[in-house]
Design an enzyme around this catalytic site. Structure first.
Site, mmCIF file in Angstrom:
data_model
loop_
_atom_site.group_PDB
_atom_site.id
_atom_site.type_symbol
_atom_site.label_atom_id
_atom_site.label_comp_id
_atom_site.label_asym_id
_atom_site.label_seq_id
_atom_site.Cartn_x
_atom_site.Cartn_y
_atom_site.Cartn_z
ATOM 1 N N HIS A 141 0.840 -1.201 0.000
ATOM 2 C CA HIS A 141 0.000 0.000 0.000
ATOM 3 C C HIS A 141 0.877 1.255 0.000
ATOM 4 O O HIS A 141 0.665 2.180 -0.799
ATOM 5 C CB HIS A 141 -0.902 -0.051 1.242
ATOM 6 C CG HIS A 141 -1.720 1.162 1.495
ATOM 7 N ND1 HIS A 141 -3.102 1.178 1.405
ATOM 8 C CD2 HIS A 141 -1.386 2.426 1.869
ATOM 9 C CE1 HIS A 141 -3.553 2.369 1.704
ATOM 10 N NE2 HIS A 141 -2.527 3.155 1.992
ATOM 11 N N GLU A 142 1.870 1.283 0.872
ATOM 12 C CA GLU A 142 2.735 2.459 0.976
ATOM 13 C C GLU A 142 3.654 2.599 -0.241
ATOM 14 O O GLU A 142 3.918 3.710 -0.697
ATOM 15 C CB GLU A 142 3.560 2.394 2.270
ATOM 16 C CG GLU A 142 2.737 2.362 3.542
ATOM 17 C CD GLU A 142 1.755 3.519 3.657
ATOM 18 O OE1 GLU A 142 2.059 4.626 3.164
ATOM 19 O OE2 GLU A 142 0.664 3.316 4.241
#
Length: 377
Positions: A141-142
């Site tokens: 996600h990051e």
């Protein structure tokens, strides 16, 4: 950031996962997020001007703070997180691996920030809460944020939010800043949906992504939770109540930087079942080398089509009313009065047409918005 030679076979994923060589962030970006970013990228020199205007941001101070008061992930510290980070960058073909830090904070959280180069920060609360596959989705996600270029705008949002708190006592001084903050938050909520998709592409395990979102919502009590029941909450949230509840939903969401967790889970599951997701997994996706040829008009058209489809299929009372009005359903005032007061009678007997009228749009004909909607863990 550290460069790694993927061709040598080093730092490859710990289990067999598909790799998306040269993938463009457009492949997984939410339509509202994508249209806003494409428009910004098309503005000549925008990033340079934006960073120049952001020169007052204490980025060096921020980096020194994490370096001095957090633990930097490496081959010697938090090795399992370092492996996951390299895996995520390998799968999304991010050439430079961003530095990642673990910060002591019981609140589960993660973020990707930075102006010149992104850095990823995860809290101890998140590390202790999630298992390996759930954490892999979060790190993906990051990394998705980093690949999309979200870190710059996230940093600006954090800075302006802090400024807004400091100048709140100045008459009207907070109004302009909060207007910008509100717009950035709306864009960032959409960017979170994009990054959730990137996390799924990295982890390639929908169940792990669902578990992670459930834990963020309800803590480390998976034996007490159920994915289907959790998703049913999102459905109940969307379609429940009346117009008053729809307004309250908007008011509850405005101060948040993230969408509600049940909504994120439902959106991710829906995307995982879509043709777009399957095409990516089959190796058919936009490449970064094609980004320069991306049409802003096409992106806006896709965004408009998405909004039209959302209005048409939404179970929310306010969205259903908007869809009815767009289809020529009739007397807005009467419908609002009946919805808010609970009075019967409707508008059918008042000449409100249910068919098409000249100049009206059919529910399945999307209208382009006046402009793109501004949009972790």
């Amino acid at each position: 950031m550290t460069e790694h030679n993927y061709e040598s076979g080093e730092n490859v994923p710990s289990r067999q996962r598909r790799r998306f060589a040269g993938i463009s962030s457009r492949a997984y970006e939410h339509p509202a997020d994508r249209s806003a970013l494409v428009a910004l990228r098309k503005l000549s020199g925008f990033d340079t001007v934006f960073k120049t205007l952001s020169g007052l941001l204490p980025e060096r101070s921020l980096r020194l703070l994490f370096l001095s008061d957090s633990v930097r992930v490496s081959d010697a510290q938090f090795v399992h997180l370092n492996d996951m980070l390299r895996d995520a960058c390998y799968i999304l073909d991010l050439e430079k691996v961003p530095p990642m830090y673990v910060s002591q904070d019981p609140q589960p959280n993660a973020m990707c920030i930075g102006l010149d180069e992104p850095i990823i920060v995860v809290t101890t609360g998140l590390v202790e809460l999630l298992d390996e596959e759930e954490m892999r989705a979060v790190i993906g996600h990051e990394v998705g944020h980093a690949l999309s270029g979200h870190a710059v705008y996230r940093t600006i949002l954090l800075f302006l939010t802090n400024i807004a708190l400091k100048v709140a006592w100045i008459p009207l001084g907070n109004v302009a800043i909060m207007a910008i903050v509100t717009a950035l938050r709306e864009w960032f909520r959409k960017s979170e949906l994009s990054a959730d998709r990137a996390g799924l592409l990295v982890g390639q395990d929908l169940r792990a992504s669902m578990r992670g979102l459930m834990k963020i919502a309800g803590g480390n009590h998976l034996h007490e939770m159920n994915v289907d029941a959790f998703l049913a909450q999102a459905d109940e949230y969307e379609k429940g109540g009346d117009l008053r509840d729809s307004v309250l939903k908007i008011l509850n969401l405005l101060p948040r930087s993230h969408p509600f967790t049940t909504v994120r889970a439902a959106e991710l599951k829906k995307w995982s079942e879509s043709r777009d997701y399957q095409r990516i997994m089959d190796g058919h996706y936009p490449r970064r080398e094609e980004d320069k040829d991306t049409s802003v008009t096409d992106s806006f058209r896709q965004s408009a089509a998405h909004y039209a489809d959302t209005v048409r299929t939404s179970k929310d009372p306010l969205m259903k009313l908007v869809g009815d009005i767009a289809g020529g359903a009739g007397d807005l005032g009467g419908r609002l009065r009946d919805k808010f007061t609970g009075q019967g009678g409707g508008v059918a007997g008042k000449g409100g047409a249910t068919g098409d009228s000249p100049g009206s749009a059919r529910p399945d004909e999307p209208r382009a918005p006046e402009g793109p909607e501004p949009t972790g863990n």
